[in-house]
Structure formats: structure tokens, C-alpha cells
Design a protein around this motif. Structure first.
Motif, mmCIF file in Angstrom:
data_model
loop_
_atom_site.group_PDB
_atom_site.id
_atom_site.type_symbol
_atom_site.label_atom_id
_atom_site.label_comp_id
_atom_site.label_asym_id
_atom_site.label_seq_id
_atom_site.Cartn_x
_atom_site.Cartn_y
_atom_site.Cartn_z
ATOM 1 N N ALA A 161 0.828 -1.203 0.000
ATOM 2 C CA ALA A 161 0.000 0.000 0.000
ATOM 3 C C ALA A 161 0.865 1.257 0.000
ATOM 4 O O ALA A 161 0.597 2.219 -0.738
ATOM 5 N N ALA A 162 1.908 1.268 0.825
ATOM 6 C CA ALA A 162 2.796 2.435 0.886
ATOM 7 C C ALA A 162 3.487 2.676 -0.456
ATOM 8 O O ALA A 162 3.642 3.823 -0.902
ATOM 9 N N ARG A 163 3.898 1.607 -1.120
ATOM 10 C CA ARG A 163 4.540 1.745 -2.435
ATOM 11 C C ARG A 163 3.557 2.313 -3.456
ATOM 12 O O ARG A 163 3.919 3.157 -4.282
ATOM 13 N N ALA A 164 2.319 1.823 -3.424
ATOM 14 C CA ALA A 164 1.317 2.314 -4.371
ATOM 15 C C ALA A 164 0.998 3.785 -4.127
ATOM 16 O O ALA A 164 0.879 4.573 -5.075
ATOM 17 N N MET A 201 -2.830 -12.534 -1.619
ATOM 18 C CA MET A 201 -3.935 -11.659 -1.212
ATOM 19 C C MET A 201 -3.388 -10.383 -0.598
ATOM 20 O O MET A 201 -3.830 -9.273 -0.921
ATOM 21 N N ALA A 202 -2.421 -10.518 0.302
ATOM 22 C CA ALA A 202 -1.841 -9.339 0.958
ATOM 23 C C ALA A 202 -1.180 -8.420 -0.065
ATOM 24 O O ALA A 202 -1.358 -7.190 -0.026
ATOM 25 N N GLU A 203 -0.430 -8.989 -0.981
ATOM 26 C CA GLU A 203 0.288 -8.173 -1.966
ATOM 27 C C GLU A 203 -0.674 -7.407 -2.870
ATOM 28 O O GLU A 203 -0.563 -6.190 -3.029
ATOM 29 N N ARG A 204 -1.585 -8.128 -3.486
ATOM 30 C CA ARG A 204 -2.462 -7.490 -4.467
ATOM 31 C C ARG A 204 -3.462 -6.539 -3.816
ATOM 32 O O ARG A 204 -3.710 -5.440 -4.327
ATOM 33 N N ALA A 223 -5.645 -1.134 -2.547
ATOM 34 C CA ALA A 223 -6.116 -0.159 -1.562
ATOM 35 C C ALA A 223 -5.276 1.115 -1.601
ATOM 36 O O ALA A 223 -5.809 2.233 -1.560
ATOM 37 N N GLY A 224 -3.959 0.961 -1.687
ATOM 38 C CA GLY A 224 -3.083 2.129 -1.714
ATOM 39 C C GLY A 224 -3.363 3.031 -2.902
ATOM 40 O O GLY A 224 -3.388 4.265 -2.781
ATOM 41 N N ARG A 225 -3.581 2.434 -4.064
ATOM 42 C CA ARG A 225 -3.849 3.238 -5.261
ATOM 43 C C ARG A 225 -5.155 4.008 -5.129
ATOM 44 O O ARG A 225 -5.229 5.201 -5.465
ATOM 45 N N THR A 226 -6.180 3.331 -4.647
ATOM 46 C CA THR A 226 -7.458 4.008 -4.485
ATOM 47 C C THR A 226 -7.365 5.107 -3.440
ATOM 48 O O THR A 226 -7.888 6.220 -3.638
ATOM 49 N N MET A 227 -6.713 4.844 -2.333
ATOM 50 C CA MET A 227 -6.549 5.850 -1.292
ATOM 51 C C MET A 227 -5.844 7.097 -1.833
ATOM 52 O O MET A 227 -6.171 8.226 -1.455
ATOM 53 N N ALA A 228 -4.886 6.883 -2.722
ATOM 54 C CA ALA A 228 -4.096 7.999 -3.258
ATOM 55 C C ALA A 228 -4.782 8.710 -4.414
ATOM 56 O O ALA A 228 -4.233 9.680 -4.957
#
Length: 411
Positions: A29-32, A303-306, A311-316
Motif C-alpha cells: 500500500a505504501a509503495r502504491a 492476497m496481501a500483496e495485491r 487499496a493504496g492506489r485508491t486511497m491515493a
């Protein structure tokens, strides 16, 4: 990686994004977020004392690869994302209306968007408080267990599932005298049919691992040695006991905050948004709609990776939908497998082996002859095809009689 220490950071009053949890989903998520919104502020709060690690290494590479160290599975999240890490710190309260989280040491921090990636914890039973009894889950558990195990150490593992099977292989690889104790007839019988469990029984025994079925743990006592007693009165003496009894999703924070729960997890929509505005969930705790299998919750690395990335992309600000059926995998001595879906032997299992009987494709069919899972035993690069087979079966485009030849065993 040296032993971590708890760091009390001076936090900003608020962050654009807060991630609660310190695993692979948090890292992704942080990377995205960093990719989509490079200038956004990100705080990761984790009750674990290490930064995000590639968790499969804790039960695989660190035991099986000579000279492997924790540094080799460190994801270097801070260095790669610029996120601020607050480690060894538990979030005790979440206020969806006020957009704040509160930590155990009383710090209250605001957020614009929040991701719950709290993962799962090892299931505990009533056992003595003794350092020789290990519930295996994180890097601290690895350090502790590794410090107690050497050539000939008698290690008794309780459990017959995924983590128990991997830990038995890993501990045997470093010279421990390993025994595994479980209530079923054979190890991993809830996943594999007799053709594979019979092979595994012979394989584990050939590697010096003692497999003991029909063992129902009644008590575990700690004296000079650890003593496990079964309900039938059998006793096992060990230097170290590892309890591999599965995991429980960490949903207490979400539950107390009033988020909608389902199937033991936090219910999310197609973007992994929860029932509360600006709060998302990913990884082990997320209950989502799988495009092939319907509503489910999955505790595996893919599951955790994808989901963390989604989530990170949508949040950003880059709306992304989670339309994915995750795989999982394991290596058991010289054998290995990849799998998708519901690989449970309470389904009907149709087996297709190669001529040498060393590789197989197993289809798991429900009462309507719909393929709900595919196991690829010593068969590689076939996960996408397995998903295609499952989707076609669900849509009525592929009959059970047509499964032979869809995937070549050993491919």
C-alpha cells in the motif's frame, strides 16, 4: 538485521494516509501511494517491532537456505517509500467520525485516508508461560525459536496444517529431531487426498520427521522438559514445542469502531473500502467478493500483496478495483505446489497424474460439479490456466467430463 528496539517517534498531528499494520499489505500500500501521490504523507503503525518483512521467508527461506538472514526478507519499506514507521506500537482506538487513531501510549493522530492491514495472529490455547513453548508468527518468534534449536534438539510440533507442515520441513533441515502431532490420520489431509498424503507421510519419515496422527492434545506441562499428553494418555517429551494451530484475523479495532464485519473479517467493496468513509481494509482481514468464488476471506501472501496495492492506489486517488482470485503455494522438501481457490477434501477431488506419478493437477468440485479449486502438484506456470478453468466451470462452459487435458501435469 539486529534485534529491533521500540522507537517512540514524534508524530505529526495528522497524515494524508495512515496504515495500521506492518506486513506485506502495508508495504504494498505504501509503495502504491508513493507511486500515485509522491508528495503524500504516510504513517505506518505496527505493533510488531520489525518493519514489513516478506513473511513466507519466516517458515521457508530462513530455515531452508544456508546462511539466510532476516535482512534477506526485509522489504525496506521506509527506504523505498519514504513512509514514516512507528513500530512496537499498538493502535487502541479508531474514530471514524473524527478521522483519528489513538495509540497505546496515548498519542492521537489524524488521517485523511486509513488502511487497516492488521493481519492475523497465531491461535492460542491454554499453555504454560514458558519460553520453550512457541506460537510461530513473526520475526521475534523466528529469532527466539532459532536461538533454541540446534542439531538434535527435540522439537514437537502440534498441528497438521499449512504452518505445521512447513515448520516441520524447516526444522528438520537445520538438524532438529522433529515430531509432528495432529488429530487427523495424516498431515495435510484437509487439503490433499490419500495419493498425496500417503506420499508425504513416507517423505517426511524419510527425512527423519516423525508424524503422529490421532493425537488430541489434552495438556502441556513445563518442567525440566516439556511434556505433551494426549486425551488417550500418550506422552511426548520435548525440548521445544511449536504450536501451529492456525491464525485468527485481527479485527478487534474494526469491530470496536463499528465497521461492518462478515465471515470473520472486515467487509469491503470492490475498491476495498469499508463501511466507514475513508477507511479501507486489505490482507488477511478483508472479506471481499472474489470474481470466481464469491464472497470470501483469504489469508495468503498473494492476497496481501495485491489487495495492499489496490487499496493504496485508491486511497491515493487512482480508483482501482480488486478483481482477483489469489493463489498460494508451498515447498515441502523436494516437492512443491501452487493452488487456487478452495482446495479442501470435503469437495470431490478429481486427480490427473503424469505417467511417472510425480506431478498432478487436482480439481476440487462441489456438489454441482463446479470446480471450486485447483491444486498444481509439482506443476508450474499454470495458475492463470487454473483460473480460466474455474471461471469456465462456474459459467457452465466447461463440464467435469472435459477437465482431463486442460492442464498438463508437470507443465
Amino acid at each position: 538485521m539486529s534485534n529491533p528496539i521500540e522507537v517512540k517517534a514524534t508524530l505529526q498531528p495528522a497524515y494524508d494516509h495512515i496504515i495500521v499494520g506492518g506486513g506485506v499489505a502495508a508495504d504494498k500500500a505504501a509503495r502504491a501511494i508513493r507511486e500515485v501521490a509522491p508528495d503524500a504523507s504516510v504513517l505506518i503503525i505496527s505493533d510488531i517491532s520489525d518493519g514489513p518483512l516478506y513473511r513466507p521467508g519466516l517458515s521457508k527461506d530462513l530455515w531452508l537456505k544456508p546462511n539466510a538472514e532476516l535482512d534477506s526478507i526485509d522489504l525496506a519499506t521506509k527506504e523505498n517509500t519514504g513512509a514514516e514507521l512507528l513500530l512496537g506500537t499498538r493502535v487502541t482506538a479508531l474514530d471514524p467520525k473524527g478521522h483519528t487513531v489513538t495509540t497505546a501510549d496515548g498519542q492521537q493522530v489524524g488521517y485523511g485516508k486509513l488502511l487497516l492491514a492488521t493481519g492475523a495472529s497465531a491461535r492460542h490455547i491454554g499453555t504454560p508461560d514458558d519460553e520453550r513453548i512457541v506460537y510461530y508468527r513473526n520475526a521475534d518468534d523466528y529469532r527466539h525459536l532459532r536461538s533454541m534449536v540446534s542439531e538434535g534438539t527435540r522439537v514437537a510440533i502440534v498441528g497438521g496444517g499449512y504452518i505445521a507442515s512447513e515448520m516441520a520441513a524447516g526444522l528438520a533441515a537445520v538438524g532438529a529431531d522433529v515430531s509432528v502431532h495432529f488429530p487427523g490420520k495424516r498431515i495435510l489431509e484437509q487439503m490433499f487426498p490419500d495419493s498425496i498424503t500417503g506420499h508425504l507421510s513416507k517423505l517426511y519419515e524419510s527425512k527423519g520427521v516423525s508424524l503422529n496422527g490421532d493425537f488430541f492434545l489434552d495438556s502441556l506441562s513445563a518442567g525440566e522438559k516439556l511434556v505433551l499428553k494426549s486425551t488417550s494418555g500418550d506422552e511426548v517429551v520435548a525440548d521445544v514445542v511449536v504450536l501451529g494451530l492456525g491464525a485468527a484475523p485481527n479485527i478487534q479495532l474494526a469491530e470496536e469502531a463499528g465497521l461492518t464485519l462478515e465471515m470473520g473479517g472486515v467487509l469491503v467493496d470492490e475498491t476495498l473500502a469499508t463501511s466507514a468513509p475513508d477507511i479501507y481494509a486489505a490482507g488477511d482481514i478483508a472479506t471481499y467478493d472474489d470474481p470466481i468464488l464469491g464472497r470470501r476471506r483469504v489469508e495468503h501472501m498473494a492476497m496481501a500483496e495485491r489487495s495492499g496495492d489496490t487499496a493504496g492506489r485508491t486511497m491515493a486517488g487512482e480508483r482501482t478495483e480488486y478483481r482477483y482470485t489469489p493463489l498460494f503455494w508451498s515447498d515441502l522438501f523436494d516437492d512443491g505446489y501452487e493452488a487456487v481457490g478452495e482446495t479442501r477434501t470435503n469437495h470431490r477431488v478429481e486427480e490427473h497424474w503424469n505417467d511417472e506419478h510425480t506431478a498432478a493437477v487436482l480439481y476440487y468440485l462441489d456438489d454441482n460439479d463446479v470446480v471450486r479449486g485447483v491444486l498444481l502438484w509439482n506443476t508450474w506456470d499454470s495458475v492463470p490456466k487454473a483460473r480460466e478453468v474455474m471461471a469456465a466451470s462456474k459459467e457452465g462452459k466447461l463440464a467435469a467430463s472435459e477437465l482431463a487435458g486442460q492442464i498438463t501435469p508437470g507443465g
